[in-house]
Motif scaffolding. Sequence first.
Motif, mmCIF file in Angstrom:
data_model
loop_
_atom_site.group_PDB
_atom_site.id
_atom_site.type_symbol
_atom_site.label_atom_id
_atom_site.label_comp_id
_atom_site.label_asym_id
_atom_site.label_seq_id
_atom_site.Cartn_x
_atom_site.Cartn_y
_atom_site.Cartn_z
ATOM 1 N N UNK A 18 6.036 -3.802 1.788
ATOM 2 C CA UNK A 18 5.294 -4.408 2.892
ATOM 3 C C UNK A 18 4.876 -3.319 3.858
ATOM 4 N N UNK A 19 3.640 -3.400 4.328
ATOM 5 C CA UNK A 19 3.163 -2.441 5.311
ATOM 6 C C UNK A 19 2.723 -3.145 6.580
ATOM 7 N N UNK A 20 2.913 -2.489 7.713
ATOM 8 C CA UNK A 20 2.499 -3.074 8.982
ATOM 9 C C UNK A 20 1.356 -2.296 9.625
ATOM 10 N N UNK A 21 0.713 -1.439 8.869
ATOM 11 C CA UNK A 21 -0.396 -0.659 9.398
ATOM 12 C C UNK A 21 -0.064 0.807 9.572
ATOM 13 N N UNK A 22 1.177 1.124 9.876
ATOM 14 C CA UNK A 22 1.581 2.524 10.035
ATOM 15 C C UNK A 22 2.800 2.888 9.197
ATOM 16 N N UNK A 23 3.603 1.899 8.847
ATOM 17 C CA UNK A 23 4.852 2.125 8.112
ATOM 18 C C UNK A 23 4.874 1.215 6.890
ATOM 19 N N UNK A 24 5.362 1.733 5.779
ATOM 20 C CA UNK A 24 5.573 0.927 4.573
ATOM 21 C C UNK A 24 7.076 0.758 4.397
ATOM 22 N N UNK A 25 7.511 -0.489 4.183
ATOM 23 C CA UNK A 25 8.920 -0.775 3.922
ATOM 24 C C UNK A 25 9.074 -1.192 2.471
ATOM 25 N N UNK A 26 10.174 -0.772 1.852
ATOM 26 C CA UNK A 26 10.422 -1.049 0.442
ATOM 27 C C UNK A 26 11.774 -1.724 0.298
ATOM 28 N N UNK A 27 11.803 -2.843 -0.438
ATOM 29 C CA UNK A 27 13.059 -3.494 -0.810
ATOM 30 C C UNK A 27 13.505 -2.829 -2.107
ATOM 31 N N UNK A 28 14.481 -1.946 -2.020
ATOM 32 C CA UNK A 28 14.961 -1.168 -3.164
ATOM 33 C C UNK A 28 16.134 -1.900 -3.818
ATOM 34 N N UNK A 29 16.108 -2.017 -5.132
ATOM 35 C CA UNK A 29 17.161 -2.730 -5.858
ATOM 36 C C UNK A 29 18.504 -2.012 -5.792
ATOM 37 N N UNK A 30 18.544 -0.868 -5.170
ATOM 38 C CA UNK A 30 19.798 -0.142 -4.965
ATOM 39 C C UNK A 30 20.440 -0.566 -3.640
ATOM 40 N N UNK A 31 20.275 -1.848 -3.283
ATOM 41 C CA UNK A 31 20.870 -2.463 -2.087
ATOM 42 C C UNK A 31 20.476 -1.756 -0.798
ATOM 43 N N UNK A 32 19.221 -1.459 -0.659
ATOM 44 C CA UNK A 32 18.782 -0.797 0.567
ATOM 45 C C UNK A 32 17.350 -1.152 0.933
ATOM 46 N N UNK A 50 21.150 -7.214 -3.261
ATOM 47 C CA UNK A 50 19.838 -6.644 -3.589
ATOM 48 C C UNK A 50 18.732 -7.416 -2.853
ATOM 49 N N UNK A 51 17.903 -6.738 -2.065
ATOM 50 C CA UNK A 51 16.762 -7.408 -1.439
ATOM 51 C C UNK A 51 15.627 -7.547 -2.442
ATOM 52 N N UNK A 52 14.897 -8.668 -2.384
ATOM 53 C CA UNK A 52 13.818 -8.828 -3.353
ATOM 54 C C UNK A 52 12.492 -9.247 -2.733
ATOM 55 N N UNK A 53 12.454 -9.559 -1.458
ATOM 56 C CA UNK A 53 11.204 -9.866 -0.781
ATOM 57 C C UNK A 53 11.288 -9.249 0.607
ATOM 58 N N UNK A 54 10.164 -8.757 1.112
ATOM 59 C CA UNK A 54 10.193 -8.047 2.392
ATOM 60 C C UNK A 54 8.868 -8.242 3.122
ATOM 61 N N UNK A 55 8.924 -8.308 4.450
ATOM 62 C CA UNK A 55 7.728 -8.399 5.285
ATOM 63 C C UNK A 55 8.028 -7.742 6.628
ATOM 64 N N UNK A 56 7.078 -6.982 7.147
ATOM 65 C CA UNK A 56 7.227 -6.327 8.448
ATOM 66 C C UNK A 56 6.169 -6.870 9.396
ATOM 67 N N UNK A 57 6.510 -6.949 10.691
ATOM 68 C CA UNK A 57 5.598 -7.602 11.632
ATOM 69 C C UNK A 57 4.833 -6.684 12.567
ATOM 70 N N UNK A 58 5.046 -5.390 12.536
ATOM 71 C CA UNK A 58 4.342 -4.488 13.438
ATOM 72 C C UNK A 58 4.979 -4.372 14.808
ATOM 73 N N UNK A 59 6.026 -5.169 15.070
ATOM 74 C CA UNK A 59 6.765 -5.106 16.336
ATOM 75 C C UNK A 59 8.126 -4.452 16.141
ATOM 76 N N UNK A 60 8.350 -3.860 14.982
ATOM 77 C CA UNK A 60 9.630 -3.223 14.694
ATOM 78 C C UNK A 60 10.617 -4.101 13.952
#
Length: 142
Positions: A18-32, A50-60
Motif C-alpha cells: 500500500x502506498x500513501x503518495x510518499x511511502x510504500x508499506x509492505x505486509x511481509x509474510x515474515x511477521x512484519x 502474518x499480515x496479509x492485507x494493508x492500507x495506509x492513510x497518509x496521516x501516519x
Amino acid sequence: GDGGPALDASFSNWGDVSGDGTVVHVADANNRIRKIESGIMTTVALLARVPYSIAADGYGNVYFAERTPMAGALVRRLDSNGITTIGEFAAAAEDPKMPGGPLTVDLAVDSAGDLFVFEIGNAREIIYVITALYTSPYQLII
C-alpha cells in the motif's frame, strides 16, 4: 535488508502493498510490516501473526489484517503510539462445512482517513466503514 536500499532487500513472501503518495508499506509474510521511503527499506513493526492485507492513510496510520487462530481476521492500526486493535471480523468463519470458502478481508482508506473493511467469504460479502473520527463500533454500509 533493513536500513539499506529497497532494491537490495529480500522478503519472506509479501502479502500486500500500500502506498500513501510518499511511502510504500509492505505486509511481509515474515511477521512484519516494512516501509519503503526515499528508496530505503525499514521494518516498522514485528507481529505475532502474518499480515496479509494493508492500507495506509497518509496521516501516519497503517492498517493491516492478520488471520486469527479461529480463522477470522484481526484488523489493527499502527501509528506513532504503537499498535491498536480495531476489531475482529467473522471469527470462526473458515469452517470447512460452511459454503463459500475461507474468510478474507481487504482494506482501503479514503482521503478523509476513513477505513473500509471488505469482508469476503462464507458465501457473503460485507463492507464496513470505520470513520476517522470514530474507531468503534464499525458500521455496515452495504
